[in-house]
Design a protein around this motif. Sequence first.
Motif, short mmCIF file in Angstrom:
data_model
loop_
_atom_site.label_atom_id
_atom_site.label_comp_id
_atom_site.label_asym_id
_atom_site.label_seq_id
_atom_site.Cartn_x
_atom_site.Cartn_y
_atom_site.Cartn_z
N GLY A 1 0.85 -1.25 -0.06
CA GLY A 1 0.00 -0.06 0.13
C GLY A 1 0.89 1.11 0.17
O GLY A 1 0.45 2.35 -0.34
N LEU A 2 2.12 1.29 0.28
CA LEU A 2 3.22 2.34 0.44
C LEU A 2 3.69 2.58 -0.77
O LEU A 2 4.54 3.29 -0.88
CB LEU A 2 3.93 1.94 1.62
N LEU A 3 3.76 1.52 -1.42
CA LEU A 3 4.57 1.38 -2.72
C LEU A 3 3.73 1.86 -3.98
O LEU A 3 2.41 1.65 -4.27
CB LEU A 3 5.17 0.09 -3.17
N ARG A 4 4.23 2.71 -4.92
CA ARG A 4 3.66 3.14 -6.38
C ARG A 4 3.92 1.83 -7.20
O ARG A 4 4.73 1.08 -7.18
CB ARG A 4 3.96 4.30 -6.67
N ALA A 5 2.93 1.71 -8.08
CA ALA A 5 3.04 0.64 -9.22
C ALA A 5 4.33 0.85 -9.94
O ALA A 5 4.97 -0.20 -10.09
CB ALA A 5 1.97 0.89 -10.15
N GLU A 6 5.00 2.04 -9.98
CA GLU A 6 6.20 2.18 -10.81
C GLU A 6 7.47 1.69 -9.78
O GLU A 6 8.45 1.23 -10.35
CB GLU A 6 6.26 3.77 -11.19
N ASP A 7 7.35 1.76 -8.46
CA ASP A 7 8.45 1.09 -7.73
C ASP A 7 8.05 -0.63 -7.82
O ASP A 7 9.49 -0.98 -8.02
CB ASP A 7 8.18 1.73 -6.21
N MET A 8 7.06 -1.00 -7.87
CA MET A 8 6.76 -2.29 -7.70
C MET A 8 7.59 -2.89 -9.02
O MET A 8 7.97 -3.84 -9.36
CB MET A 8 5.38 -2.85 -7.65
N ALA A 9 7.12 -2.22 -10.31
CA ALA A 9 7.55 -2.80 -11.46
C ALA A 9 9.05 -2.85 -11.48
O ALA A 9 9.49 -3.68 -12.39
CB ALA A 9 7.28 -1.64 -12.55
N ALA A 10 9.97 -2.27 -10.65
CA ALA A 10 11.42 -2.57 -10.81
C ALA A 10 11.51 -3.86 -10.05
O ALA A 10 12.80 -4.42 -10.49
CB ALA A 10 12.03 -1.29 -9.74
N PHE A 11 10.62 -4.39 -9.46
CA PHE A 11 11.00 -5.57 -8.81
C PHE A 11 10.28 -6.78 -9.47
O PHE A 11 10.60 -7.93 -9.26
CB PHE A 11 10.74 -5.73 -7.29
N VAL A 12 9.23 -6.42 -10.12
CA VAL A 12 8.34 -7.46 -10.61
C VAL A 12 7.81 -7.28 -12.17
O VAL A 12 7.50 -6.20 -12.47
CB VAL A 12 6.81 -7.61 -9.67
N SER A 13 8.22 -8.39 -12.95
CA SER A 13 7.66 -8.24 -14.25
C SER A 13 6.36 -9.40 -14.44
O SER A 13 6.27 -10.07 -14.06
CB SER A 13 8.76 -8.73 -15.33
N VAL A 14 5.42 -8.56 -15.25
CA VAL A 14 4.11 -9.21 -15.19
C VAL A 14 3.75 -9.26 -17.02
O VAL A 14 3.99 -8.40 -17.47
CB VAL A 14 3.03 -8.40 -14.59
N VAL A 15 3.31 -10.46 -17.04
CA VAL A 15 2.64 -10.46 -18.47
C VAL A 15 1.11 -10.76 -17.96
O VAL A 15 0.68 -11.90 -17.58
CB VAL A 15 3.20 -11.60 -19.29
N ALA A 16 0.31 -9.74 -18.13
CA ALA A 16 -0.91 -9.68 -17.53
C ALA A 16 -1.87 -10.47 -18.89
O ALA A 16 -1.55 -10.64 -19.88
CB ALA A 16 -1.65 -8.43 -17.51
N GLN A 17 -3.17 -10.91 -18.25
CA GLN A 17 -3.95 -11.37 -19.36
C GLN A 17 -4.22 -10.42 -20.46
O GLN A 17 -4.29 -10.90 -21.53
CB GLN A 17 -5.42 -11.83 -18.51
N ASP A 18 -4.58 -9.39 -19.83
CA ASP A 18 -4.78 -8.30 -21.06
C ASP A 18 -3.68 -7.44 -21.50
O ASP A 18 -3.85 -6.26 -21.54
CB ASP A 18 -6.02 -7.43 -20.61
N PHE A 19 -2.49 -7.93 -21.42
CA PHE A 19 -1.30 -7.34 -22.02
C PHE A 19 -1.66 -6.32 -23.47
O PHE A 19 -2.73 -6.93 -24.25
CB PHE A 19 -0.16 -8.03 -22.18
N HIS A 20 -0.91 -5.72 -23.58
CA HIS A 20 -1.27 -4.87 -25.12
C HIS A 20 0.15 -4.69 -25.80
O HIS A 20 1.02 -4.37 -25.19
CB HIS A 20 -1.76 -3.54 -24.38
N LEU A 21 0.07 -4.93 -26.91
CA LEU A 21 1.28 -4.66 -27.85
C LEU A 21 0.76 -3.34 -28.44
O LEU A 21 -0.23 -3.08 -29.00
CB LEU A 21 1.37 -5.75 -28.87
N PHE A 22 1.75 -2.50 -28.43
CA PHE A 22 1.65 -1.00 -29.15
C PHE A 22 1.95 -1.03 -30.56
O PHE A 22 2.34 -1.94 -31.26
CB PHE A 22 2.57 -0.19 -28.45
N ALA A 23 0.91 -0.13 -31.35
CA ALA A 23 1.31 -0.02 -32.82
C ALA A 23 2.82 0.56 -32.87
O ALA A 23 3.12 1.46 -32.16
CB ALA A 23 0.30 1.05 -33.39
#
Lengths: 575, 546
Positions: free
Chosen positions: A421-443
């Motif tokens: 709860g004290l961490l931002r998603a951006e901080d968490m991203a430095a430690f955890v890589s996720v491939v979500a069900q609804d991942f998005h490939l950019f144009a």
Amino acid sequence: MTVPWGSSQGGRFVEGASGFIRLAAGARWRLAWGVGLACAASMAGFGLLFLSGWLLAGAAVAGLAGQGAARAFNIMLPATGVRFFAMVRILARYMERVVAHDGALRLTGRLRARVYAALVPRAPAGLTDLRGGDLLGRFVSDTDKVAAYYTDVALPFARALLCGVVFVGVFACVLRPAALVLAVGLLAGGVLVPCLIGAATDRLVRVGAEKQSHIQAELAQTLQNLGEYLLLDAAHGRAVGWTDAQSTVDGARWRLDALEGAARSLITMLAFVTALAVLVLAANACRAGQVSVAQIPMLVLGVLAAFDVVAPLPLARQAAAGARLAGARLAKVCAPHRGVVEALPPHLPHAPYDLVLQNINFAYPQTVSPVLRNASLTIRQGEHVGLVGPSGMGKSSLINLLFGFYAPQSGSIAFGGVDVGLLRAEDMAAFVSVVAQDFHLFAGTLRDNLLLGAPSATDAELEDVLKTAQLTQFIQSLPEGLQTWVGNDGLRLSGGQARRVAVAQALLRKTPWLVLDEPTEGLEAPLEQALMAALVRRCANTTLVCMTHRAAVLPFMHRVVRVEDARFCPEGRAT
Amino acid sequence: MARGWLLGSVVAGGVSAVLLVCQFILLAHVVDDLAFHGCTPESEVRVFALILACLAGQVGARFASDMMGTQAGLRGASHVRGQLLAHLFAAGPVACAGVPAGEVVTTFTEGAEALVPYFARYMPSAAMMVVLPLLILGVVAGVDGWSFLVLACTGPLVPVFMAFVGYGAQAIMDRRWRQLSLLGGSFLDALRGMKTLRLLGRAQGSLERITHLADAHRRTTLSVMKVAFLTSAVLEFFSSLSIALVAVVFGTRLLAGTADFRSAFLVLLLAPEYFMPLRTFSASYHARQNVRAALDNMGAVFALPALAQHHGGQAVPGPGGAGSLSCQALGVRSPDGLPVLHDVSCDFSRNRLTVLTGASGAGKTTLLYALLGFVSPSAGRLEAYDVFGQTMPLENVRMAWVPQQPVMIFGTVAQNLRLGAPDADAEQLRNAAAQADALDFINALPNGFDTHMGERGSRLSGGQVRRLALARALLRNPAVLVLDEPTAGLDTASALRVANAIRQCATGRIVVVATHRQAMATQADVLLHVADGTVVVRPICKETVA
């Protein structure tokens, strides 16, 4: 790390004219230049008719007065003037269009950046339309509508004001009372008429938009439950309901058009009545010797030309109502977000990166059944865990909770010794890589997409992850290799291929944790085996969490956790 | 129907054009009289009155023309909406799942909306582009030969040059189409990918990307627009040039005394109007562009296959209803052609509770969809037999379905129950609710059947929603009742309650339930297991759940 989306930027930045001016501050001169050119074009048009009228009447007077007078009449000067105005009008209008659209597009760009910055902290929770409407598409159209405020609203009104003053000034040089009549006519057409239709226009635009979004929500809901509606024989009943709502929308639209048409008609009438009044004034003044005969047609044509700048105002007033509504909607979603942690957390997660969930209760907002009920789970660093269970039963919620996209109703989640709860998603991203069900490939190209999470990765590293993701062969088969375009309008990747691109993208980031939602979905059995074997080999020191319903994945895991009855049930080693 | 309005719009536009010309003739007349013939305004009162009458008529006719055009547009759009809707219903839930709901909704509302200006403005202005210039040309021909020559020469040049430039612009646009649509869609793309970017920790870096892409979009759009603006510039050039030409030529001839002021002034008044319809037409060019994009989107919806075969809604109230359903070597493919089920042979009989088990993704739901008629089998047959063992048409079998997440509309309990049976009376509601074990909790609600359920039934628990949906299905007295995961997400106690309620419904019906829960499977009379794309019958015993 700086936070580009402070609370100072949220809120009212897109609402109303004042918000628009703030948005336009950077491009002020360009926008003013656009208005200037628009005025120049309109004035040239006015000059063209004004001077033509004088030229004709002057020539006629001189022609009637006999040979001598005709020879004394210098037609060259006004004829040159007429041609000059004609050329100015063409050039100014062309440049006006280019400059004004350039300005509008610049505004669109700025607005997009601001809206985006304001929306990022609340993605994805704040951006899911619970009723399934196309919320994102609406952001795009609202942004465009607000940015079009310049070309559709500000420009016509500014032009009408500036040109109106000039036209009245020119008339005042010729005949004061005519100038007064013109001023009254222009004011009535440019101020009174838009004011008259203003309130009704605002109301109709609002009613239309409200009903419209009601229809959209209903339609989206019906599409989601289409089968049930069809079997209940209720689909057609609902269709009748929309037809009623749609006729309200159409009615509002029709009345808007009628209002605008009536306003336009009124302005046309005003123009001719003013022209006739000026004609009478000029004829009387002519007999009194105040103006020459040649000036009578000139003044009449001048009035007709002057009203050209007023004619577009009813439409502009309508556009203003639409832009204001769009602005208000944007301002509402872009209002400062409460859930954002502004300052850096006191400490970041530290090794060992263990995940500990304790007594979590969680249900998505506005849903009936809880996804997790008093659920606890511990995953140690370096473990390979398979998370199984029926779809829609909370496997994917783990990602949302971990990144703080949603907060649990009760219970605690700690990662690396820190409350998430004290961490931002951006901080968490430095430690955890996720491939979500609804991942998005950019144009963009495959390469752009792969490097998105790790811009500094080398070609060798890229090669390596592609091998792990079993993509090497597929990439080689593409004529353009990694430079192939994907995303909308690009190459259509199959579900399995796209998912493996996302896996490669996540692998490239080399984080201590890797969370994969259905990594082998859409893969044939041999490929599935190869992918999992390569993944496990590569992730010897990495925590790997695979959410899956495919039994073939589980033997590669250290242990399996089943999500059942809204709880995590450890099953031990699954083979 | 829309065609009539469109025709009316064009006719009214024509009337308006005629009156406009009359009005200008009168105006030229009165200006000439007052300036050159020494008349006083008082002596011209009749002409003034005539001008005002023409003005009122012209403005009124124009207004009528616009309104009829709008009416045509609205009718055209509503017709298209009706067709879209009919096709969506024909396509059924399986085919519709292939297109994101948001996109369909946008096509339905905003796409159809784009048709309005097309009918309301573009088509009438295309007609007016022929009528008004010819009319003016005719009048000018009667007034002055030289001016006729000028206008007759410049007029046709406009479409020629516009087409010339327009084709150039179109070619450039086509060449940069991909780039344009890519950059135009970049903002939506970025919004869609926001979650992915956050998960990758790249949301901040992407802000730069947004700005950069917006800038690229601006430059590309502008480079195309510059060419498109040339079209308008051509128009502007000819209209300005011809006004200037008329003025200068007439000036010289007036000076020489070979022309009269009245015709000169009239031609000067008419010259801008000569080009006006062209300008309106080129301004409504956007309407055409938008319609093109909208039609593309609609094409995607209309391209959905009409998968839904029968919905069992139009049940014929025959004696007994269906006795059994039989799958014979049934094969089903997904909309993109991948085989999901093959060689499925099984029977679903009356008075039996048939339970389907199997891992998620094995094809349980697909089999249910095939039974319900949402997908048609790619191989084999699905047959219905009445209680006497005679075959009967599938569309005469009244079916009901309770999906995993039943729809709950914003309204009262009774309104939700009556969704499928609008004429059901209170007694029928009570009976159905009692059968579904829902009567107790409904009576316990503050206002009973008239209690408001809130958004999506949020005031009820998951188990209550399921039982309510079951009651709603029973209210239609179906011969076949199909339920998908009726106990998913429920705690053990409520799952048991729902399972028991379903058990009670099997009397006189074919009941098919797909589940992964023990509580449900233990109630089964027939247990079918879906695995490896086909179905096997499993013996009834208590430990058979996957």
